[in-house]
Write a protein that holds these residues in place. Structure first.
Motif, PDB file in Angstrom:
ATOM      1  N   ASP A  38      16.140  -3.869  -6.268  1.00 28.75           N
ATOM      2  CA  ASP A  38      17.549  -3.929  -6.633  1.00 28.75           C
ATOM      3  C   ASP A  38      18.386  -4.707  -5.632  1.00 28.75           C
ATOM      4  N   GLY A  39      17.754  -5.219  -4.589  1.00 34.65           N
ATOM      5  CA  GLY A  39      18.480  -6.002  -3.593  1.00 34.65           C
ATOM      6  C   GLY A  39      19.046  -5.186  -2.474  1.00 34.65           C
ATOM      7  N   ASN A  40      18.682  -3.925  -2.390  1.00 38.56           N
ATOM      8  CA  ASN A  40      19.179  -3.089  -1.294  1.00 38.56           C
ATOM      9  C   ASN A  40      18.373  -3.352  -0.029  1.00 38.56           C
ATOM     10  N   LEU A  41      19.064  -3.460   1.111  1.00 41.76           N
ATOM     11  CA  LEU A  41      18.421  -3.740   2.404  1.00 41.76           C
ATOM     12  C   LEU A  41      17.778  -2.466   2.915  1.00 41.76           C
ATOM     13  N   LEU A  42      16.461  -2.491   3.060  1.00 42.18           N
ATOM     14  CA  LEU A  42      15.717  -1.339   3.542  1.00 42.18           C
ATOM     15  C   LEU A  42      15.400  -1.429   5.035  1.00 42.18           C
ATOM     16  N   LEU A  43      15.208  -2.649   5.530  1.00 42.48           N
ATOM     17  CA  LEU A  43      14.799  -2.838   6.945  1.00 42.48           C
ATOM     18  C   LEU A  43      15.401  -4.137   7.443  1.00 42.48           C
ATOM     19  N   ASP A  44      15.940  -4.108   8.682  1.00 41.45           N
ATOM     20  CA  ASP A  44      16.522  -5.330   9.275  1.00 41.45           C
ATOM     21  C   ASP A  44      16.298  -5.288  10.790  1.00 41.45           C
ATOM     22  N   THR A  45      15.433  -6.170  11.265  1.00 41.88           N
ATOM     23  CA  THR A  45      15.177  -6.250  12.729  1.00 41.88           C
ATOM     24  C   THR A  45      15.897  -7.416  13.383  1.00 41.88           C
ATOM     25  N   SER A  68       0.840  -1.202   0.000  1.00 43.39           N
ATOM     26  CA  SER A  68       0.000   0.000   0.000  1.00 43.39           C
ATOM     27  C   SER A  68       0.873   1.249   0.000  1.00 43.39           C
ATOM     28  N   GLN A  69       1.936   1.222   0.814  1.00 42.80           N
ATOM     29  CA  GLN A  69       2.871   2.337   0.859  1.00 42.80           C
ATOM     30  C   GLN A  69       3.545   2.542  -0.494  1.00 42.80           C
ATOM     31  N   TYR A  70       3.899   1.443  -1.145  1.00 43.33           N
ATOM     32  CA  TYR A  70       4.598   1.540  -2.434  1.00 43.33           C
ATOM     33  C   TYR A  70       3.662   2.124  -3.492  1.00 43.33           C
ATOM     34  N   GLU A  71       2.414   1.711  -3.470  1.00 45.13           N
ATOM     35  CA  GLU A  71       1.469   2.193  -4.472  1.00 45.13           C
ATOM     36  C   GLU A  71       1.164   3.686  -4.288  1.00 45.13           C
ATOM     37  N   ARG A  72       1.332   4.209  -3.045  1.00 39.58           N
ATOM     38  CA  ARG A  72       1.043   5.622  -2.802  1.00 39.58           C
ATOM     39  C   ARG A  72       2.226   6.522  -3.200  1.00 39.58           C
ATOM     40  N   ASN A  73       3.455   6.111  -2.748  1.00 41.86           N
ATOM     41  CA  ASN A  73       4.585   7.007  -2.989  1.00 41.86           C
ATOM     42  C   ASN A  73       5.816   6.305  -3.556  1.00 41.86           C
ATOM     43  N   GLY A  74       5.663   5.050  -3.927  1.00 40.48           N
ATOM     44  CA  GLY A  74       6.781   4.342  -4.564  1.00 40.48           C
ATOM     45  C   GLY A  74       7.833   3.856  -3.602  1.00 40.48           C
ATOM     46  N   GLU A  75       7.538   3.873  -2.307  1.00 40.76           N
ATOM     47  CA  GLU A  75       8.481   3.368  -1.294  1.00 40.76           C
ATOM     48  C   GLU A  75       7.853   2.230  -0.510  1.00 40.76           C
ATOM     49  N   LEU A  76       8.716   1.260  -0.104  1.00 38.87           N
ATOM     50  CA  LEU A  76       8.201   0.079   0.608  1.00 38.87           C
ATOM     51  C   LEU A  76       8.180   0.265   2.129  1.00 38.87           C
TER      52      LEU A  76
END
Length: 457
Positions: A91-98, A57-65
């Motif tokens: 592209d395989g970039n790490l956006l979030l890591d818990t 939903s976030q990606y569809e609004r502003n193109g970010e996950l």
């Protein structure tokens, strides 16, 4: 090894109860664990689906996950649900890591000197995030292979409670099996005790029927009836022995005294003395004959020579046979002949023997000036001969025993009238041989009525 009946019942009950307990317990034990694991899996899948939906939903609004909401939820899952995420873009970039939260919690546990319930055995699942048919990112989820934390403690508590319930149930099964085995075999013990007493000739041995179970009560009642019959037979046997000895003693003593007097020359063997000896001898002969008649009448293989008998002629024969004897004693014999001819099938000799015995008894016990009545009742299928007297009557307590062999109610009366108490036994046996019935009703001071019923065919 021979086990007692009580031990066998105890073992059987224990096996059945314990089998049920263990089967049920194992089913619940493993069923709870499986159901709980399934519940956690379903809950985890719902949480992952929530993360995926928010990211798309976030990606569809502003193109970010990623946004603050996803960051908060994933960190909360890491802290409370032991669920860790890694989110990559296309592209395989790490956006979030818990997953770093797991390392921090491990360090904190080691610093406080405590052991973590978690293990390093984690599984991972990878999910593609697609929008409009194009992959926009990848979500990798890490979760423990085994239960950890509160889930682990909760499941162990349930298992411990199940084990405790099993132990309590096993103890109760042992106690109730012991109680039931005692209850079930208690009745048998009472019956065995009574049988042992009866075997030792303790004729008063009885089973307390009210203390038995419903299943055992018929057996106890049957035993008590048997014991009652045996006690009665024993009483009759002793009574018969005494009566028979007395019946033999009197003629034998007379014969002995006469013969010894002849031998010693005190008496001459004249016709008078020889007549007395002959009379006593005939008493012995009659005694033996009566016993033979009883044995023959009670023989289950008794042969009946059945013929067609006319009632009027039969009553005439009885009337002619006894009229002189009744006249001599001063007793009235009143025979009520049927108006029409009535026929039935029977052994004529045996029927006459039955009626002769009954009429003779009526004569013996009816005082002078009174009457004896003989009359007939019947239907198309049966005939009933009734002999009614105005004699002394019979005690109510003696009525149930009149057909017993050698039973005599009033001993002094029988001494006067003769007999050893087997006449009615013979009558009953002969009547039953004809498939008939006999009934006696009596009242002291009024008289006695005997009804003998025969089938017509």
């Amino acid at each position: 090894m021979n086990l007692t009946f009580r031990s066998r019942i105890f073992i059987y009950l224990l096996i059945v109860s314990l089998s049920g307990v263990f089967i049920t317990s194992f089913t619940i034990f493993f069923g709870v664990e499986n159901q709980f694991s399934n519940y956690l899996k379903k809950s985890r899948e719902e949480q992952i689906a929530e993360i995926k939906q928010i990211a798309l939903s976030q990606y569809e609004r502003n193109g970010e996950l990623i946004n603050d909401q996803i960051d908060d939820i994933t960190h909360r899952h890491a802290m409370t649900e032991d669920l860790y995420y890694q989110l990559y873009d296309s592209d395989g970039n790490l956006l979030l890591d818990t997953t770093s939260a797991h390392s921090m919690m491990g360090m904190m546990n080691r610093m406080h000197g405590s052991k973590s319930d978690k293990t390093d055995d984690y599984q991972s699942d990878t999910y593609s995030l697609s929008s409009n048919g194009r992959t926009v990112g990848t979500l990798v989820v890490f979760y423990p292979e085994n239960l950890t934390g509160e889930d682990f403690i909760f499941l162990n508590e349930i298992k411990r409670n199940i084990v405790l319930a099993v132990i309590i149930t096993v103890v109760l099964s042992v106690l109730f099996s012991l109680l039931f085995s005692n209850r079930l075999t208690g009745g048998l013990k009472k019956i065995i005790h009574a049988v042992t007493g009866l075997r030792k000739s303790q004729w008063r041995s009885r089973v307390p029927v009210h203390e038995l179970t419903d299943e055992m009560r018929p057996l106890g009642e049957s035993f008590n009836q048997l014991a009652e019959s045996l006690a009665k037979e024993e009483m009759l046997r002793k009574q018969f022995t005494a009566n028979f000895a007395h019946e033999l003693r009197t003629p034998l003593a007379t014969l002995r005294s006469h013969i010894e007097a002849f031998q010693d020359g005190i008496w001459e063997p004249d016709s008078n003395k020889l007549g007395q000896c002959h009379e006593e001898l005939m008493r012995l002969v009659r005694l033996v004959n009566e016993l033979e008649k009883l044995i023959a009448a009670e023989n289950p293989q008794i042969r009946l020579d059945k013929t067609k008998i006319e009632v009027g002629k039969l009553l005439t024969s009885i009337d002619n046979q006894f009229s002189s004897l009744f006249l001599k004693k001063g007793v009235n014999l009143k025979v009520d002949y049927p108006k029409d001819q009535r026929w039935f099938f029977g052994d004529r000799d045996k029927i006459i023997q039955i009626l002769t015995n009954l009429v003779n008894n009526a004569l013996q016990y009816t005082p002078e000036g009174k009457s004896v009545f003989i009359y007939l009742k019947g239907t198309a299928s049966e005939l009933t001969f009734i002999v009614q007297d105005q004699g002394e009557g019979i005690k109510k307590d003696d009525l149930p025993f009149l057909y017993e062999r050698f039973y005599r109610g009033d001993k002094s009366r029988d001494r006067k009238t003769g007999g050893i108490g087997i006449g009615l036994s013979i009558v009953k046996a002969l009547v039953e041989a004809h498939d008939g019935k006999i009934k006696i009703a009596s009242e002291l001071g009024v008289g006695t009525t005997v009804s003998v019923q025969f089938p017509v065919e």
